[in-house]
Design a protein around this motif. Structure first.
Motif, mmCIF file in Angstrom:
data_model
loop_
_atom_site.group_PDB
_atom_site.id
_atom_site.type_symbol
_atom_site.label_atom_id
_atom_site.label_comp_id
_atom_site.label_asym_id
_atom_site.label_seq_id
_atom_site.Cartn_x
_atom_site.Cartn_y
_atom_site.Cartn_z
ATOM 1 N N SER A 11 36.960 26.348 43.698
ATOM 2 C CA SER A 11 37.325 25.654 45.007
ATOM 3 C C SER A 11 38.666 25.939 45.292
ATOM 4 C CB SER A 11 37.294 24.170 44.804
ATOM 5 O OG SER A 11 38.236 23.855 43.734
ATOM 6 N N VAL A 12 39.840 26.403 44.579
ATOM 7 C CA VAL A 12 41.042 26.657 44.700
ATOM 8 C C VAL A 12 41.022 28.209 45.418
ATOM 9 C CG1 VAL A 12 43.437 27.234 43.808
ATOM 10 C CG2 VAL A 12 42.112 25.239 43.391
ATOM 11 N N VAL A 13 40.180 29.058 44.611
ATOM 12 C CA VAL A 13 40.314 30.283 45.072
ATOM 13 C C VAL A 13 39.712 30.729 46.536
ATOM 14 C CG1 VAL A 13 39.241 32.884 44.768
ATOM 15 C CG2 VAL A 13 40.448 31.435 42.788
ATOM 16 N N THR A 14 38.607 29.748 46.697
ATOM 17 C CA THR A 14 38.169 30.049 47.942
ATOM 18 C C THR A 14 39.053 29.508 49.089
ATOM 19 O OG1 THR A 14 35.810 29.341 46.973
ATOM 20 C CG2 THR A 14 36.161 29.085 49.618
ATOM 21 N N CYS A 15 39.631 28.227 48.809
ATOM 22 C CA CYS A 15 40.739 27.776 49.905
ATOM 23 C C CYS A 15 41.685 28.888 50.186
ATOM 24 C CB CYS A 15 41.192 26.391 49.454
ATOM 25 S SG CYS A 15 39.973 25.148 49.528
ATOM 26 N N LEU A 16 42.241 29.351 48.904
ATOM 27 C CA LEU A 16 43.482 30.199 49.292
ATOM 28 C C LEU A 16 42.970 31.549 50.005
ATOM 29 C CD1 LEU A 16 45.207 30.141 45.797
ATOM 30 C CD2 LEU A 16 45.898 28.964 47.915
ATOM 31 N N ALA A 17 41.608 31.884 49.691
ATOM 32 C CA ALA A 17 41.253 33.167 50.324
ATOM 33 C C ALA A 17 40.893 33.345 51.756
ATOM 34 C CB ALA A 17 39.685 33.640 49.760
ATOM 35 N N VAL A 18 40.442 31.724 52.006
ATOM 36 C CA VAL A 18 40.345 31.235 53.857
ATOM 37 C C VAL A 18 41.868 31.348 54.364
ATOM 38 C CG1 VAL A 18 39.522 29.722 55.326
ATOM 39 C CG2 VAL A 18 38.113 30.442 53.397
ATOM 40 N N VAL A 19 42.850 30.628 53.485
ATOM 41 C CA VAL A 19 44.054 30.611 54.016
ATOM 42 C C VAL A 19 44.573 32.078 54.303
ATOM 43 C CG1 VAL A 19 46.198 29.978 53.560
ATOM 44 C CG2 VAL A 19 44.662 28.356 53.052
ATOM 45 N N MET A 20 44.465 33.046 53.278
ATOM 46 C CA MET A 20 45.158 34.352 53.568
ATOM 47 C C MET A 20 44.249 35.061 54.807
ATOM 48 S SD MET A 20 45.768 35.785 49.650
ATOM 49 C CE MET A 20 44.112 35.880 49.377
ATOM 50 N N GLY A 46 46.289 19.187 54.698
ATOM 51 C CA GLY A 46 45.271 18.445 54.185
ATOM 52 C C GLY A 46 43.872 18.780 54.491
ATOM 53 N N VAL A 47 43.788 19.576 55.465
ATOM 54 C CA VAL A 47 42.253 19.811 55.553
ATOM 55 C C VAL A 47 41.861 20.973 54.346
ATOM 56 C CG1 VAL A 47 41.031 21.502 57.017
ATOM 57 C CG2 VAL A 47 42.148 19.754 57.977
ATOM 58 N N TYR A 48 42.691 21.819 54.025
ATOM 59 C CA TYR A 48 42.356 22.569 52.846
ATOM 60 C C TYR A 48 42.302 21.968 51.648
ATOM 61 C CZ TYR A 48 42.304 26.387 55.818
ATOM 62 O OH TYR A 48 41.975 27.797 56.826
ATOM 63 N N ILE A 49 42.971 20.809 51.209
ATOM 64 C CA ILE A 49 43.034 19.942 50.271
ATOM 65 C C ILE A 49 41.377 19.268 50.313
ATOM 66 C CG2 ILE A 49 43.789 17.940 49.221
ATOM 67 C CD1 ILE A 49 46.381 18.760 49.718
ATOM 68 N N LEU A 50 41.203 19.000 51.259
ATOM 69 C CA LEU A 50 39.945 18.102 51.396
ATOM 70 C C LEU A 50 38.583 19.264 51.277
ATOM 71 C CD1 LEU A 50 40.394 15.904 54.400
ATOM 72 C CD2 LEU A 50 39.727 15.151 51.947
ATOM 73 N N ASP A 51 38.805 20.346 51.912
ATOM 74 C CA ASP A 51 37.715 21.452 51.784
ATOM 75 C C ASP A 51 37.677 21.862 50.196
ATOM 76 O OD1 ASP A 51 37.278 21.827 54.400
ATOM 77 O OD2 ASP A 51 38.622 23.344 54.573
ATOM 78 N N GLY A 52 38.742 21.994 49.543
ATOM 79 C CA GLY A 52 38.763 22.198 47.986
ATOM 80 C C GLY A 52 37.939 21.229 47.272
ATOM 81 N N PHE A 53 38.445 19.917 47.598
ATOM 82 C CA PHE A 53 37.799 18.746 47.150
ATOM 83 C C PHE A 53 36.327 18.749 47.116
ATOM 84 C CE2 PHE A 53 36.453 14.315 46.865
ATOM 85 C CZ PHE A 53 36.674 14.104 45.827
ATOM 86 N N ILE A 54 35.670 19.081 48.521
ATOM 87 C CA ILE A 54 34.248 18.935 48.683
ATOM 88 C C ILE A 54 33.840 20.115 47.911
ATOM 89 C CG2 ILE A 54 32.613 19.547 50.512
ATOM 90 C CD1 ILE A 54 34.839 18.027 52.522
ATOM 91 N N ILE A 55 34.344 21.150 47.898
ATOM 92 C CA ILE A 55 33.915 22.480 47.242
ATOM 93 C C ILE A 55 33.448 22.040 45.896
ATOM 94 C CG2 ILE A 55 34.193 24.636 46.284
ATOM 95 C CD1 ILE A 55 35.410 25.375 49.248
ATOM 96 N N TYR A 56 34.452 21.606 45.057
ATOM 97 C CA TYR A 56 34.282 21.103 43.518
ATOM 98 C C TYR A 56 33.206 20.124 43.256
ATOM 99 C CZ TYR A 56 35.918 19.152 39.309
ATOM 100 O OH TYR A 56 35.819 18.512 37.859
ATOM 101 N N ARG A 57 33.239 18.932 44.313
ATOM 102 C CA ARG A 57 32.461 17.918 44.014
ATOM 103 C C ARG A 57 31.004 18.575 44.349
ATOM 104 N NH1 ARG A 57 32.901 13.612 41.616
ATOM 105 N NH2 ARG A 57 31.594 12.339 43.049
ATOM 106 N N VAL A 58 30.725 19.361 45.204
ATOM 107 C CA VAL A 58 29.355 19.881 45.668
ATOM 108 C C VAL A 58 29.014 20.742 44.334
ATOM 109 C CG1 VAL A 58 28.129 21.667 46.627
ATOM 110 C CG2 VAL A 58 29.424 20.019 48.085
#
Length: 124
Positions: free
Chosen positions: A11-20, A55-67
């Motif tokens: 989840s963290v790597v996915t969010c960081l990759a999209v931010v980059m 906030g959006v990327y934190i929520l995205d990461g949380f959703i990925i983790y929960r899924v």
């Protein structure tokens, strides 16, 4: 509560990759073209956009983790993750359309497509 380290890393790597990707696509347009636009007095300051973006990327990461940790079906996980990743990447390209292309019209059209994808994500 048990922490699933692999899901957390994904989840963290996915969010960081999209931010980059978003930063790469947008370039310096925030500090050049966008900064020069005339904005109304009620316009949200840049720090407001930063807070919302984080906030959006934190929520995205949380959703990925929960899924990854809660959804039992591999097929359901794949559909939900694909829909979320699609929206995340499309958001990055929307910023490119608006900022790097320096076109509010292109940005508006991209927003219409983005909202359609958000609807798909809600259904998934």
């Amino acid at each position: 509560m048990r922490v699933h380290k692999q899901a957390l890393v994904v989840s963290v790597v996915t969010c960081l990759a999209v931010v980059m990707l978003e930063a790469l696509l947008t370039g310096d347009a925030m500090s050049t073209w966008y900064a020069q636009l005339e904005k109304p007095s009620w316009h949200v300051p840049m720090w407001g956009f930063v807070i919302v973006g984080v906030g959006v990327y934190i929520l995205d990461g949380f959703i990925i983790y929960r899924v990854l940790t809660v959804v039992p079906s591999l097929r359901a996980r794949a559909i939900a993750l694909a829909a979320l990743l699609d929206v995340m990447v499309l958001n990055a390209f929307w910023h490119h359309a608006l900022l790097a292309c320096e076109s509010a019209r292109v940005g508006f059209l991209g927003l219409i497509v983005f909202l359609g994808r958000l609807l798909v994500l809600q259904i998934a």
